[in-house]
Design an enzyme around this catalytic site. Structure first.
Site, PDB file in Angstrom:
ATOM      1  N   ASP A  56      34.014  24.186  36.689  1.00 19.17           N
ATOM      2  CA  ASP A  56      33.378  25.338  36.025  1.00 19.17           C
ATOM      3  C   ASP A  56      31.950  25.399  36.844  1.00 19.17           C
ATOM      4  O   ASP A  56      31.317  24.448  36.412  1.00 19.17           O
ATOM      5  CB  ASP A  56      33.236  25.013  34.861  1.00 19.17           C
ATOM      6  CG  ASP A  56      32.532  26.120  33.771  1.00 19.17           C
ATOM      7  OD1 ASP A  56      31.991  26.871  34.355  1.00 19.17           O
ATOM      8  OD2 ASP A  56      32.970  26.167  32.543  1.00 19.17           O
ATOM      9  N   TYR A 145      29.713  41.410  29.972  1.00 25.23           N
ATOM     10  CA  TYR A 145      29.994  41.476  31.478  1.00 25.23           C
ATOM     11  C   TYR A 145      28.575  42.111  32.102  1.00 25.23           C
ATOM     12  O   TYR A 145      27.910  41.612  33.025  1.00 25.23           O
ATOM     13  CB  TYR A 145      30.868  42.121  31.959  1.00 25.23           C
ATOM     14  CG  TYR A 145      31.458  42.195  33.370  1.00 25.23           C
ATOM     15  CD1 TYR A 145      31.551  40.980  34.009  1.00 25.23           C
ATOM     16  CD2 TYR A 145      31.611  43.308  34.165  1.00 25.23           C
ATOM     17  CE1 TYR A 145      32.082  41.032  35.410  1.00 25.23           C
ATOM     18  CE2 TYR A 145      31.937  43.234  35.513  1.00 25.23           C
ATOM     19  CZ  TYR A 145      32.158  42.163  36.362  1.00 25.23           C
ATOM     20  OH  TYR A 145      32.356  42.208  37.411  1.00 25.23           O
ATOM     21  N   ARG A 186      43.645  46.043  34.274  1.00 25.41           N
ATOM     22  CA  ARG A 186      43.186  46.889  35.158  1.00 25.41           C
ATOM     23  C   ARG A 186      44.143  48.181  35.363  1.00 25.41           C
ATOM     24  O   ARG A 186      45.512  47.996  35.491  1.00 25.41           O
ATOM     25  CB  ARG A 186      42.363  46.405  36.176  1.00 25.41           C
ATOM     26  CG  ARG A 186      41.005  45.930  35.912  1.00 25.41           C
ATOM     27  CD  ARG A 186      40.238  45.582  37.137  1.00 25.41           C
ATOM     28  NE  ARG A 186      40.592  44.286  37.539  1.00 25.41           N
ATOM     29  CZ  ARG A 186      39.835  43.572  38.317  1.00 25.41           C
ATOM     30  NH1 ARG A 186      38.693  44.073  38.664  1.00 25.41           N
ATOM     31  NH2 ARG A 186      40.083  42.380  38.761  1.00 25.41           N
TER      32      ARG A 186
HETATM   33  N1  UDP Z   1      43.038  53.147  32.237  1.00 25.78           N
HETATM   34  C1  UDP Z   1      44.139  53.782  31.877  1.00 25.78           C
HETATM   35  N2  UDP Z   1      45.282  53.147  31.865  1.00 25.78           N
HETATM   36  C2  UDP Z   1      45.317  51.761  31.961  1.00 25.78           C
HETATM   37  C3  UDP Z   1      44.322  50.883  32.248  1.00 25.78           C
HETATM   38  C4  UDP Z   1      43.162  51.647  32.293  1.00 25.78           C
HETATM   39  O1  UDP Z   1      43.934  54.871  31.797  1.00 25.78           O
HETATM   40  O2  UDP Z   1      46.711  51.210  31.628  1.00 25.78           O
HETATM   41  C5  UDP Z   1      41.547  53.715  32.492  1.00 25.78           C
HETATM   42  C6  UDP Z   1      40.533  53.102  31.776  1.00 25.78           C
HETATM   43  O3  UDP Z   1      40.515  53.416  30.666  1.00 25.78           O
HETATM   44  C7  UDP Z   1      39.471  53.405  32.805  1.00 25.78           C
HETATM   45  C8  UDP Z   1      40.052  53.199  34.136  1.00 25.78           C
HETATM   46  O4  UDP Z   1      41.375  53.447  33.985  1.00 25.78           O
HETATM   47  O5  UDP Z   1      38.802  54.581  32.458  1.00 25.78           O
HETATM   48  C9  UDP Z   1      39.506  52.206  35.034  1.00 25.78           C
HETATM   49  O6  UDP Z   1      39.958  51.206  34.147  1.00 25.78           O
HETATM   50  P1  UDP Z   1      39.722  49.627  34.745  1.00 25.78           P
HETATM   51  O7  UDP Z   1      40.181  48.481  33.669  1.00 25.78           O
HETATM   52  O8  UDP Z   1      40.673  49.421  35.927  1.00 25.78           O
HETATM   53  O9  UDP Z   1      38.318  49.003  35.310  1.00 25.78           O
HETATM   54  P2  UDP Z   1      37.016  49.701  34.851  1.00 25.78           P
HETATM   55  O10 UDP Z   1      36.604  50.814  35.847  1.00 25.78           O
HETATM   56  O11 UDP Z   1      36.928  50.551  33.478  1.00 25.78           O
HETATM   57  O12 UDP Z   1      36.088  48.457  34.902  1.00 25.78           O
END
Ligand code: UDP
Length: 315
Positions: A56, A145, A186
């Site tokens: 870590d 984050y 994601r």
């Molecule tokens: N998102 C979505 N469906 C999913 C996962 C994510 O519509 O199953 C959308 C989320 O709301 C965001 C975008 O995709 O607007 C990107 O999300 P991610 O979690 O990949 O990363 P971020 O850019 O938000 O850090």
């Protein structure tokens, strides 16, 4: 060079290990494996230039021998991960940055921080340039984050100004490719996994929010060039092709040839709270300073990523 890569068993960290080894350098990867996976670096076992340390990085770091560069990539990095690991996320961005900067200073090494487009929060400036200070909610679920990375940037600048450490800050925009975790929540692994399993693609909200997706090899090239440069102020690295999440769902469906439907869902939880409505990097600085721009188009990068996931998705 002797290069230390924290988060070396993670998605980006493992690709960086590959790249520095390919260029003939010694690599020490450090990871506590809470979101990284040893499988990502399994192929490097037995390489005499490579060493893995299970640790870590928020704890005291001691390394024998020379170190010429430290790249700090350890952190939970998907919204679902850092919402489940909020304290670890804050610690690795704050204490982990402090420890790794201390290591760089002690060894006289160059230092590169993996920062993020999340420092811009839900941006009021579009596309995002490096001189924009951002619009971040410190107490929202993403705050752990975003604020850790903002603190990390401040700490890096302090080590540069006060201790004269040679530092670099890369602000990474949405990146995808092989070795992303299928369950990291994601949008890229979610949609690809859903498409391959024939499940509905879950577009959050109205799907009008935008993102710009960069393939991992382009990102790695940008990072290597930034490390080699003289720039100590932040540089955006990402792909400026912006699209809505709704359009992205259609594209994933097309490329996978999936019969899945696209559904619009409103998760009543932290997954969409403070979700940035628009995100696109201004990469003018990287182009001017590093002669860098992305080369892999989204369709090509997605085909490669889908092939990787195809071998791992269990229907
Ligand atoms: N998102 C979505 N469906 C999913 C996962 C994510 O519509 O199953 C959308 C989320 O709301 C965001 C975008 O995709 O607007 C990107 O999300 P991610 O979690 O990949 O990363 P971020 O850019 O938000 O850090």
């Amino acid at each position: 060079m002797h290069v230390v890569i924290t988060g070396g068993a993670g998605f980006l960290g493992s690709h960086l290990c590959d790249r520095f080894l390919r260029d003939g350098h010694h690599v020490i990867a450090i990871d506590n494996l809470i979101t990284g996976n040893i499988r990502n670096i399994h192929h490097l076992a037995g390489n005499p230039l490579f060493r893995f340390i299970h640790q870590d990085v928020t704890e005291y770091l001691y390394l024998d021998g020379p170190v010429d560069a430290v790249l700090h990539f350890a952190s939970p990095a998907s919204p679902v991960d850092y919402i489940q690991l909020p304290i670890q996320t804050l610690k690795v961005g704050a204490l982990g940055t402090h420890k790794t900067l201390g290591l760089a200073r002690a060894k006289g090494a160059r230092y590169l921080l993996a920062s993020t487009s999340e420092v811009y929060g839900d941006p009021l400036v579009h596309p995002q340039t490096e001189d924009y200070w951002g619009n971040v909610n410190p107490i929202g679920p993403r705050g752990v984050y975003d604020e850790a990375k903002r603190f990390a940037e401040a700490l890096v600048m302090a080590y540069h100004r006060y201790h004269g450490v040679e530092t670099r800050i890369v602000r990474i925009f949405n990146t995808y490719g092989e070795r992303m975790r299928l369950d990291d929540g994601r949008v890229v692994p979610n949609f690809i996994g859903q498409a391959l399993r024939g499940e509905p693609l879950t577009v959050y909200n109205d799907g009008k929010q935008t993102r710009s997706f960069c393939y991992v090899s382009d990102l790695v090239e940008g990072i290597v060039r930034l490390l080699d440069s003289n720039e100590h102020l932040p540089v955006n690295i990402g792909n400026p092709r912006e699209m809505t999440i709704g359009e992205f769902a259609t594209l994933v469906k097309q490329i996978t040839g999936s019969m899945s439907e696209i559904t619009f869902v409103q998760p009543q939880d932290v997954r969409i709270q403070d979700d940035p409505s628009r995100r696109r990097p201004d990469i003018g600085k990287a182009q001017r300073l590093l002669g860098w721009q992305p080369l892999v188009d989204l369709e090509e990068g997605l085909r490669l990523t889908i092939k990787y996931f195809q071998e791992r998705v269990v229907a």
